[in-house]
Scaffold this motif. Structure first.
Motif, PDB file in Angstrom:
ATOM      1  N   ILE A 121       6.573 -36.363  78.931  1.00 29.88           N
ATOM      2  CA  ILE A 121       6.932 -35.206  77.973  1.00 29.88           C
ATOM      3  C   ILE A 121       5.559 -34.415  77.831  1.00 29.88           C
ATOM      4  CG2 ILE A 121       6.755 -35.337  75.399  1.00 29.88           C
ATOM      5  CD1 ILE A 121       8.123 -37.777  75.226  1.00 29.88           C
ATOM      6  N   LEU A 122       5.877 -33.092  77.596  1.00 26.33           N
ATOM      7  CA  LEU A 122       4.888 -32.071  78.042  1.00 26.33           C
ATOM      8  C   LEU A 122       4.835 -31.276  76.584  1.00 26.33           C
ATOM      9  CD1 LEU A 122       6.546 -30.436  81.102  1.00 26.33           C
ATOM     10  CD2 LEU A 122       4.957 -32.422  80.907  1.00 26.33           C
ATOM     11  N   ALA A 123       3.686 -31.599  76.074  1.00 23.49           N
ATOM     12  CA  ALA A 123       3.289 -31.037  74.601  1.00 23.49           C
ATOM     13  C   ALA A 123       2.120 -30.117  74.587  1.00 23.49           C
ATOM     14  CB  ALA A 123       2.901 -32.300  73.680  1.00 23.49           C
ATOM     15  N   GLY A 139      11.777 -26.310  83.166  1.00 25.45           N
ATOM     16  CA  GLY A 139      13.219 -27.024  83.775  1.00 25.45           C
ATOM     17  C   GLY A 139      13.574 -28.194  82.801  1.00 25.45           C
ATOM     18  N   ARG A 140      12.727 -28.608  81.950  1.00 23.45           N
ATOM     19  CA  ARG A 140      13.013 -29.838  81.140  1.00 23.45           C
ATOM     20  C   ARG A 140      12.729 -29.438  79.744  1.00 23.45           C
ATOM     21  NH1 ARG A 140       8.444 -33.986  83.113  1.00 23.45           N
ATOM     22  NH2 ARG A 140       8.560 -32.694  85.160  1.00 23.45           N
ATOM     23  N   PRO A 141      13.295 -28.446  79.115  1.00 19.41           N
ATOM     24  CA  PRO A 141      12.953 -28.156  77.740  1.00 19.41           C
ATOM     25  C   PRO A 141      12.984 -29.018  76.751  1.00 19.41           C
ATOM     26  CG  PRO A 141      14.925 -26.769  78.475  1.00 19.41           C
ATOM     27  CD  PRO A 141      14.106 -27.409  79.598  1.00 19.41           C
ATOM     28  N   ALA A 142      14.139 -29.985  76.726  1.00 22.01           N
ATOM     29  CA  ALA A 142      14.074 -31.043  75.897  1.00 22.01           C
ATOM     30  C   ALA A 142      12.880 -31.856  75.649  1.00 22.01           C
ATOM     31  CB  ALA A 142      15.406 -31.644  76.205  1.00 22.01           C
ATOM     32  N   GLN A 143      12.071 -31.868  76.631  1.00 20.22           N
ATOM     33  CA  GLN A 143      10.827 -32.619  76.855  1.00 20.22           C
ATOM     34  C   GLN A 143       9.541 -31.827  76.326  1.00 20.22           C
ATOM     35  OE1 GLN A 143      13.334 -34.566  80.285  1.00 20.22           O
ATOM     36  NE2 GLN A 143      11.059 -35.644  80.366  1.00 20.22           N
ATOM     37  N   VAL A 144       9.935 -30.898  75.610  1.00 16.74           N
ATOM     38  CA  VAL A 144       8.684 -29.976  75.249  1.00 16.74           C
ATOM     39  C   VAL A 144       8.737 -29.849  73.835  1.00 16.74           C
ATOM     40  CG1 VAL A 144       7.848 -27.593  75.658  1.00 16.74           C
ATOM     41  CG2 VAL A 144       8.827 -28.827  77.486  1.00 16.74           C
ATOM     42  N   CYS A 145       7.432 -29.867  73.225  1.00 13.47           N
ATOM     43  CA  CYS A 145       7.253 -29.864  71.768  1.00 13.47           C
ATOM     44  C   CYS A 145       5.745 -29.368  71.455  1.00 13.47           C
ATOM     45  CB  CYS A 145       7.563 -31.068  70.966  1.00 13.47           C
ATOM     46  SG  CYS A 145       6.518 -32.552  71.230  1.00 13.47           S
ATOM     47  N   ASN A 146       5.646 -29.154  70.330  1.00 12.71           N
ATOM     48  CA  ASN A 146       3.862 -28.778  69.965  1.00 12.71           C
ATOM     49  C   ASN A 146       3.574 -30.227  69.182  1.00 12.71           C
ATOM     50  OD1 ASN A 146       5.336 -26.067  69.301  1.00 12.71           O
ATOM     51  ND2 ASN A 146       2.918 -25.817  69.432  1.00 12.71           N
ATOM     52  N   GLU A 160       0.797 -32.389  63.544  1.00 12.79           N
ATOM     53  CA  GLU A 160       1.969 -31.740  63.291  1.00 12.79           C
ATOM     54  C   GLU A 160       2.871 -31.812  64.604  1.00 12.79           C
ATOM     55  OE1 GLU A 160       0.937 -28.394  59.618  1.00 12.79           O
ATOM     56  OE2 GLU A 160       0.484 -27.778  61.877  1.00 12.79           O
ATOM     57  N   VAL A 161       3.977 -32.279  64.330  1.00 18.67           N
ATOM     58  CA  VAL A 161       4.914 -32.165  65.695  1.00 18.67           C
ATOM     59  C   VAL A 161       5.893 -31.483  65.274  1.00 18.67           C
ATOM     60  CG1 VAL A 161       6.400 -33.679  66.882  1.00 18.67           C
ATOM     61  CG2 VAL A 161       4.331 -34.735  65.876  1.00 18.67           C
ATOM     62  N   VAL A 162       5.998 -30.322  66.067  1.00 21.15           N
ATOM     63  CA  VAL A 162       7.083 -29.138  65.910  1.00 21.15           C
ATOM     64  C   VAL A 162       8.023 -29.105  66.959  1.00 21.15           C
ATOM     65  CG1 VAL A 162       7.259 -26.774  65.554  1.00 21.15           C
ATOM     66  CG2 VAL A 162       4.909 -27.731  65.282  1.00 21.15           C
ATOM     67  N   ARG A 163       9.389 -29.057  66.571  1.00 21.98           N
ATOM     68  CA  ARG A 163      10.383 -29.117  67.708  1.00 21.98           C
ATOM     69  C   ARG A 163      10.895 -27.642  67.682  1.00 21.98           C
ATOM     70  NH1 ARG A 163      14.571 -33.418  65.749  1.00 21.98           N
ATOM     71  NH2 ARG A 163      15.419 -32.702  67.682  1.00 21.98           N
ATOM     72  N   HIS A 164      11.384 -27.481  68.952  1.00 21.78           N
ATOM     73  CA  HIS A 164      11.911 -26.078  69.010  1.00 21.78           C
ATOM     74  C   HIS A 164      13.546 -26.469  69.172  1.00 21.78           C
ATOM     75  CE1 HIS A 164      12.670 -26.390  73.459  1.00 21.78           C
ATOM     76  NE2 HIS A 164      11.732 -27.205  73.599  1.00 21.78           N
ATOM     77  N   GLU A 165      14.489 -25.528  69.333  1.00 22.30           N
ATOM     78  CA  GLU A 165      15.870 -25.534  69.176  1.00 22.30           C
ATOM     79  C   GLU A 165      16.422 -26.681  70.157  1.00 22.30           C
ATOM     80  OE1 GLU A 165      18.204 -22.231  69.511  1.00 22.30           O
ATOM     81  OE2 GLU A 165      17.349 -21.447  67.671  1.00 22.30           O
ATOM     82  N   THR A 166      15.591 -26.768  71.257  1.00 22.60           N
ATOM     83  CA  THR A 166      16.398 -27.742  72.053  1.00 22.60           C
ATOM     84  C   THR A 166      15.562 -29.237  72.521  1.00 22.60           C
ATOM     85  OG1 THR A 166      15.545 -26.441  73.947  1.00 22.60           O
ATOM     86  CG2 THR A 166      17.845 -26.041  73.288  1.00 22.60           C
ATOM     87  N   THR A 167      14.677 -29.244  71.704  1.00 22.54           N
ATOM     88  CA  THR A 167      13.616 -30.369  71.744  1.00 22.54           C
ATOM     89  C   THR A 167      14.488 -31.645  71.351  1.00 22.54           C
ATOM     90  OG1 THR A 167      11.792 -29.301  70.991  1.00 22.54           O
ATOM     91  CG2 THR A 167      11.880 -31.634  70.893  1.00 22.54           C
ATOM     92  N   SER A 168      14.506 -32.802  72.224  1.00 26.55           N
ATOM     93  CA  SER A 168      15.466 -33.935  71.954  1.00 26.55           C
ATOM     94  C   SER A 168      14.860 -34.813  70.875  1.00 26.55           C
ATOM     95  CB  SER A 168      15.602 -34.599  73.370  1.00 26.55           C
ATOM     96  OG  SER A 168      14.292 -35.233  73.620  1.00 26.55           O
ATOM     97  N   ASP A 169      15.690 -35.514  70.323  1.00 25.78           N
ATOM     98  CA  ASP A 169      15.336 -36.648  69.183  1.00 25.78           C
ATOM     99  C   ASP A 169      14.341 -37.542  69.868  1.00 25.78           C
ATOM    100  OD1 ASP A 169      16.934 -35.301  67.633  1.00 25.78           O
ATOM    101  OD2 ASP A 169      18.642 -36.656  67.703  1.00 25.78           O
ATOM    102  N   ALA A 170      14.694 -38.000  71.166  1.00 30.36           N
ATOM    103  CA  ALA A 170      13.759 -38.827  71.974  1.00 30.36           C
ATOM    104  C   ALA A 170      12.334 -38.293  71.947  1.00 30.36           C
ATOM    105  CB  ALA A 170      14.498 -39.354  73.098  1.00 30.36           C
TER     106      ALA A 170
END
Ligand SMILES: NC(=O)c1ccc[n+]([C@@H]2O[C@H](COP(=O)([O-])OP(=O)(O)OC[C@H]3O[C@@H](n4cnc5c(N)ncnc54)[C@H](O)[C@@H]3O)[C@@H](O)[C@H]2O)c1
Length: 293
Positions: A121-123, A139-146, A160-170
């Protein structure tokens, strides 16, 4: 489908950037029992981080606030490197805390997309840049968040964990759980908004405080006193702005206003005038208050 790891598979954490935030986030991770690597392009920056963390640990032990064995284990769990290519391949979870510039962060995330294990995961710890700005290049946007820590990261509980539109639930679940394992109290922000939660709340208080002072309704001293004695804040909004730095407050307002265009986000004229006079707050000896006396 994304391939990110669950919390049970995280053993090595990489923190990129050894500055104010990165070094303390790394020590927090090491104290949480994770093998932790700090990477920075500056060898001097890494050396300064090591000296500060060793000093911090020694002083906590001396004060009886940290067991010697725990301090030793954490310091031994920390590795230092200037070479991103060699350390990124070993990380299960990466927290980027490099200089607040989109070009720098984009380059780092592009590299991580290639170098980091597929499950990693890349935060980003960025305060102002939503992770969507660097997600696609990995290349793995689902694994990216703040994953936004507060200063000083060894002390402050909020993440603060911030999800963007395609961050996965996992990705969200693993990041929240990691924060808990580091002794933090994470909060989730469901979509990107400038300032996330804490800085928006603070901005609202600062705006109101500035309005009351500018209208001559109360002095800055009395507004600060009220925040402390009626609301239980550790310090009033003017004292806090002086502590953060009026140049930083002005910079954040400019960046936020450029993004939102909202009237309430516009930089404050009084703060801009103080900055132009070189009155930046505590660090320059004067701001709303005078610290020279
Ligand atoms: N300072 C705060 O109060 C605070 C609070 C929360 C979040 N943040 C965020 O944390 C991040 C870092 O802020 P900081 O205050 O620690 O900054 P800082 O200036 O203290 O440290 C930044 C570090 O990044 C390093 N760096 C620059 N380019 C790099 C690269 N390509 N690869 C590796 N390292 C690189 C620099 O050498 C420096 O050591 C920013 O995104 C900021 O928004 C800061």
């Amino acid at each position: 489908m994304s391939a990110e790891t669950g919390i049970e598979n995280i053993s090595t954490i990489l923190v990129i950037g050894a500055g104010t935030m990165g070094r303390q986030i790394a020590m927090t991770a090491a104290l949480g029992g994770f093998a932790t690597i700090i990477q920075d392009i500056s060898a001097d920056g890494l050396a300064a981080a090591r000296t500060e963390l060793e000093g911090w640990a020694a002083s906590r032990v001396a004060k009886g606030k940290l067991e010697q064995a725990k301090a030793t284990a954490a310091l031994e769990a920390l590795g230092y490197s200037t070479d991103l290519d060699s350390v990124a391949t070993k990380a299960d979870f990466i927290i980027e805390a490099a200089t607040e510039r989109l070009d720098i962060k984009t380059q780092i995330f592009e590299k991580l997309g290639v170098l980091a294990p597929a499950h990693a995961i890349l935060a980003t710890n960025s305060s102002t840049l939503g992770s969507s700005k660097v997600a696609e290049v990995t290349g793995r946007p689902a694994q990216v968040c703040n994953m936004h820590f507060f200063n000083p990261a060894l002390v402050m509980k909020c993440v603060e964990v911030v999800r963007h539109e395609t961050t996965s639930d996992a990705t969200v679940e693993t990041t929240m759980e990691l924060a808990r394992r580091l002794g933090k109290e994470p909060v989730l922000i469901n979509r990107e908004v400038p300032g996330f939660i804490a800085n928006r709340l603070m901005g609202a208080i600062q705006r109101e405080a500035l309005f009351l002072a500018e209208e001559g309704i109360a002095s800055i001293e009395d507004i600060d006193t009220t925040a402390r004695t009626a609301l239980g804040h550790p310090m009033g909004p003017f004292a806090l702005m002086d502590l953060v730095g009026l140049d930083v407050i002005d910079f954040i307002a400019q960046a936020t206003h450029a993004e939102t265009g909202a009237v309430e986000d516009a930089p404050n004229e009084r703060i801009a005038a103080l900055v132009a006079e070189g009155k930046l707050g505590r660090k320059s000896g004067a701001g709303f208050y005078d610290y020279k006396g």
